[in-house]
Design an enzyme around this catalytic site. Structure first.
Site, PDB file in Angstrom:
ATOM      1  N   LYS A 109     -26.431   2.244 -10.642  1.00 57.56           N
ATOM      2  CA  LYS A 109     -25.002   2.565 -10.714  1.00 57.56           C
ATOM      3  C   LYS A 109     -24.641   2.882 -12.158  1.00 57.56           C
ATOM      4  O   LYS A 109     -25.151   2.214 -13.085  1.00 57.56           O
ATOM      5  CB  LYS A 109     -24.229   1.342 -10.201  1.00 57.56           C
ATOM      6  CG  LYS A 109     -22.739   1.494 -10.031  1.00 57.56           C
ATOM      7  CD  LYS A 109     -22.155   0.191  -9.454  1.00 57.56           C
ATOM      8  CE  LYS A 109     -20.659   0.242  -9.215  1.00 57.56           C
ATOM      9  NZ  LYS A 109     -20.134  -1.008  -8.628  1.00 57.56           N
TER      10      LYS A 109
ATOM     11  N   SER B 249     -17.220  -0.232  -4.557  1.00 55.36           N
ATOM     12  CA  SER B 249     -17.306   0.818  -5.552  1.00 55.36           C
ATOM     13  C   SER B 249     -18.699   1.412  -5.735  1.00 55.36           C
ATOM     14  O   SER B 249     -18.828   2.514  -6.251  1.00 55.36           O
ATOM     15  CB  SER B 249     -16.829   0.279  -6.899  1.00 55.36           C
ATOM     16  OG  SER B 249     -17.690  -0.752  -7.364  1.00 55.36           O
TER      17      SER B 249
ATOM     18  N   SER C 207     -18.252  -4.817  -3.617  1.00 57.44           N
ATOM     19  CA  SER C 207     -18.684  -3.467  -3.986  1.00 57.44           C
ATOM     20  C   SER C 207     -20.156  -3.165  -3.719  1.00 57.44           C
ATOM     21  O   SER C 207     -20.573  -2.020  -3.882  1.00 57.44           O
ATOM     22  CB  SER C 207     -18.388  -3.208  -5.469  1.00 57.44           C
ATOM     23  OG  SER C 207     -17.020  -2.957  -5.650  1.00 57.44           O
TER      24      SER C 207
END
Lengths: 99, 486
Positions: free
Chosen positions: B76, B151, B175
C-alpha cells in the site's frame, strides 16, 4: 453536549487546523460535520462516571532504551523531499511582517 | 495465475517455478488488466525483475532464497520503501520519495520477497471505498462498477484480480478486513503492537496496524511470521516471541468455543450476508465447535467513538504536512501562516480536511471533555465488553460488512453512511484485538461476502488455524473473478 455547529465555528476550527476554506467549503463542511457530530451525540446516553479514559489499547508505559547514538538520515536525505532548501536548511517564507 | 499462495510457494521452493517467471506473469496480468482495475499507483517492472533475478541466482548457487523464495508482494502506498513513492493517495505527497525503508519492507526484503508495485488507497487511509484517492478510483475485480472497499482497496483488488499473490495493507478501522471481504480474499489485522508501524505513514497512531492480504489463509500466515515481532523504532511494538504460523496453520483446534454476538445481527444487515454468515456458523458446528451466544452491549457506540478518536489523532499526526519539510508548498501565500493554510488547502482532499477539522474540534477548548475524553471512556467500556466475552469463548464470529460491494459513487456524498460501512470492524481497532476476514459466500448477483473472526490480544495463531479449518472444508476462496483468469 452540543449546540448546532455554526459556520463561524467551522471557520474557527479551520483556522486552528491551518486549512484555508472557501465559502462553499464552509457551507458543505458545516452541514457534513454537523451530521457527524449529531450522530456522536449518542455517546451522552452512556454513564461514564469514574471510567478511566483508554488512550491506548495495550496501555504500555515508559518504554526505555539505552541513549546511544545510532546512524540516522544524512542531511542530504533529510532535505531531499523539501519543497525549498539551500542544501543546508529548510527554507520558509518570511515570518514577521516587513517594517 | 494461481492465487493460492501455498501452491505457488511450493513451486518456488522446489525450483519448479522461478521468481523471475512468476514476477513476469504478474507484470503481464497487470499490463493486461490494471488499465481497468487501477489497483496500482506505481510499478517499477525493471526493479522487480532485478529483485527476482537476484533471488533466483541465490537459489541456483545453493544459498537460501529466504522464507518467501521470491514470492512478489505489493505494498500500500502509505508503507515506505526506500527510493519508492509514498503518496498516501494524496496530492500533498505526490512527489515524495521515501528516504528509508519501513520495518515491514526491511523484513520482506530480508526474507526473499519481491516488492512489486505501490497500491492505491483512500487518501491517508481515510475511507472505505478507495474513492478518496487523489490519483485513481480502484475498481472491484468482481464488478468494475463497484468499489473494492478501502482504504487498502488497491492491495485487495490486486490480489483478487490475480495480479499478485500477496500484498500488505494497513487497518485503522477495517481497512484490511473490509476490502478483503468485498474482493473475496483473506485479510488480517494483527493485534495492536504485533507488527511495527515504523515507516507506516501515521493516520491514527493508537489504532493503525499493518497486515496481510492473500488468496488463502496460508499466505496470510506466511506474511505474518515474516513481519510480526519487536522493533525498537516503534515504542508500541511488543516484545513477544513470534509463533511459526505456517507450521501450525493446518492443525485444527479441538474444543473450539465460538461466540456469536446478538448485537451483530440487527437491522441494517443485508439478508444475503446474514445467510452466509449463519451458514458458516453451521460449518463450524459440524467441525465440532461449540457456538455460544455472547453480548457486546456497547458495540453500537463504536462508530461514534472511532470517529472521535481517529479524527483527533489524525488532526495531530497530519499537522506535519506543512509545506516545509516535505510535500506540496503553495505558491499563493504571503507569510508563513498563510503558506501553511494554502498548502494544506491545495494538498488535502475533502475527507482528510473533514477528519482533521473534526479532530481539531473534538480536541479544542470547551469540547475536549464532551467529545474526546468521553470517547476514550467509552473505548474502555468497549474493550471491557470483549474482555468479558473472551472469558467464555475462544473467538467471536461476525459479518465483516453490512452488505456486499456497493456501487462507485453510491456513498460519496454522505460521509456518515460511508462511516457505517465499518460498523463490524471498528471495535477491534478500538480494543486492539486481532481480526481476520475470510470469504464465506456470494450474494445472489455473485459478489463476495466475508466472515470475520475476532480473538483476544495476540491470538493470531488461533485465528489463522480457525480460519484454515473453515477454508479446508469450503471452496469459496478458490473462486476468482473472470478478470483474474489469464
Amino acid at each position: 453536549m452540543s449546540e448546532a455547529l455554526t459556520p463561524e465555528t467551522v471557520r474557527k476550527v479551520a483556522r486552528l487546523a491551518r486549512i484555508q476554506l472557501t465559502e462553499a467549503d464552509v457551507d458543505r463542511f458545516t452541514r457534513q460535520l454537523g451530521q457527524v457530530l449529531g450522530y456522536v451525540e449518542m455517546l451522552s446516553e452512556l454513564n461514564t462516571d469514574g471510567v478511566e479514559p483508554l488512550a491506548h489499547p495495550l496501555e504500555i508505559e515508559n518504554v526505555l532504551r539505552e541513549d546511544e547514538p545510532t546512524p540516522s538520515l544524512s542531511r542530504e536525505a533529510a532535505l531531499s523531499n523539501s519543497p525549498k532548501s539551500d542544501g543546508k536548511y529548510f527554507l520558509v517564507p518570511q515570518i514577521l511582517d516587513a517594517g | 495465475m494461481p492465487t493460492i499462495t501455498r501452491q505457488l510457494h511450493q513451486s518456488l521452493l522446489s525450483g519448479a517455478v522461478t521468481s523471475t517467471a512468476l514476477v513476469q506473469r504478474c507484470l503481464n496480468q497487470i499490463a493486461a488488466r490494471d488499465g481497468q482495475v487501477k489497483a496500482f499507483l506505481q510499478i517499477d517492472a525493471d526493479n522487480a525483475l532485478a529483485q527476482a533475478a537476484a533471488i533466483d541466482a541465490r537459489r541456483q548457487s545453493g544459498q537460501s532464497a529466504g522464507r518467501f523464495a521470491g514470492l512478489p508482494v505489493g505494498l500500500k502506498d502509505n508503507i515506505c520503501v526506500m527510493g519508492a513513492t509514498a503518496t498516501c493517495g494524496s496530492r500533498i505527497l505526490e512527489n515524495f520519495i521515501s528516504p528509508y525503508d519501513s520495518h515491514v519492507a526491511e523484513r520482506l526484503k530480508a526474507e526473499g520477497a519481491v516488492l512489486l508495485g505501490r497500491t492505491n488507497l483512500d487518501e491517508f487511509a481515510m475511507g472505505s471505498s478507495c474513492e478518496n484517492s487523489a490519483f485513481a478510483v480502484t475498481r472491484n475485480p468482481w464488478d468494475l462498477e463497484r468499489a473494492p472497499g478501502g482504504s487498502s482497496g488497491g492491495s485487495a483488488a490486486a490480489v483478487s484480480a490475480g495480479m499478485l499473490p500477496l500484498s500488505l495493507g494497513s487497518d485503522t478501522g477495517g481497512s484490511i478486513r473490509q476490502p478483503a471481504a468485498l474482493c473475496g480474499i483473506v485479510g488480517m489485522k494483527p493485534t495492536y503492537g504485533r507488527v511495527s508501524r515504523y515507516g507506516l505513514v501515521a493516520y491514527a497512531s493508537s489504532l493503525d496496524q499493518i497486515g496481510p492480504f492473500a488468496g488463502d489463509v496460508y499466505g496470510a500466515a506466511l506474511i505474518m511470521e515474516a513481519i510480526a515481532g519487536h522493533d525498537r523504532r516503534d515504542s508500541t511494538s511488543v516484545n513477544l516471541p513470534v509463533p511459526s504460523y505456517t507450521q501450525t496453520v493446518d492443525q485444527p483446534l479441538a474444543g473450539l468455543k465460538i461466540g456469536v454476538a446478538r448485537e451483530h445481527f440487527v437491522e441494517g444487515l443485508d439478508p444475503a450476508v446474514e445467510q452466509s454468515v449463519r451458514a458458516a456458523i453451521e460449518v463450524y458446528r459440524s467441525l465440532g465447535a461449540t457456538i455460544i451466544e455472547v453480548s457486546l452491549p456497547r458495540s453500537r457506540y463504536c462508530v461514534a467513538v472511532y470517529y472521535m478518536v481517529a479524527s483527533s489523532e489524525a488532526s495531530s499526526n497530519l499537522s506535519r504536512f506543512d509545506g516545509v519539510h516535505y510535500g506540496h508548498r503553495s505558491e499563493n501565500h504571503g507569510n508563513l501562516a498563510e503558506m501553511y493554510a494554502a498548502s494544506r488547502a491545495e494538498g488535502f482532499g475533502d475527507e482528510v480536511k473533514r477528519r482533521i477539522m473534526l479532530g481539531t474540534y473534538a480536541l479544542s477548548a470547551g469540547y475536549y471533555d464532551a467529545y474526546y475524553k468521553k470517547a476514550l471512556q467509552v473505548r474502555r467500556l468497549i474493550r471491557e465488553d470483549f474482555d468479558a466475552a473472551f472469558q467464555s469463548v475462544d473467538l467471536i464470529l461476525s459479518p465483516v460488512t453490512p452488505s456486499s460491494a456497493f456501487k462507485i459513487g453510491e456513498l460519496t456524498s454522505d460521509p456518515l453512511a460511508m462511516y457505517l460501512q465499518d460498523i463490524y470492524t471498528l471495535s477491534a481497532n478500538l480494543a486492539g484485538i486481532p481480526g481476520l476476514s475470510i470469504p464465506c459466500g456470494y450474494s445472489p448477483s455473485g459478489l463476495p461476502i466475508g466472515l470475520q473472526l475476532l480473538g483476544p490480544h495476540f491470538s493470531e495463531d488461533r485465528l489463522l488455524r480457525a480460519a484454515r479449518m473453515y477454508e479446508s472444508v469450503t471452496d469459496w476462496h478458490s473462486r476468482r473473478p473472470a478478470i483474474a483468469v489469464d
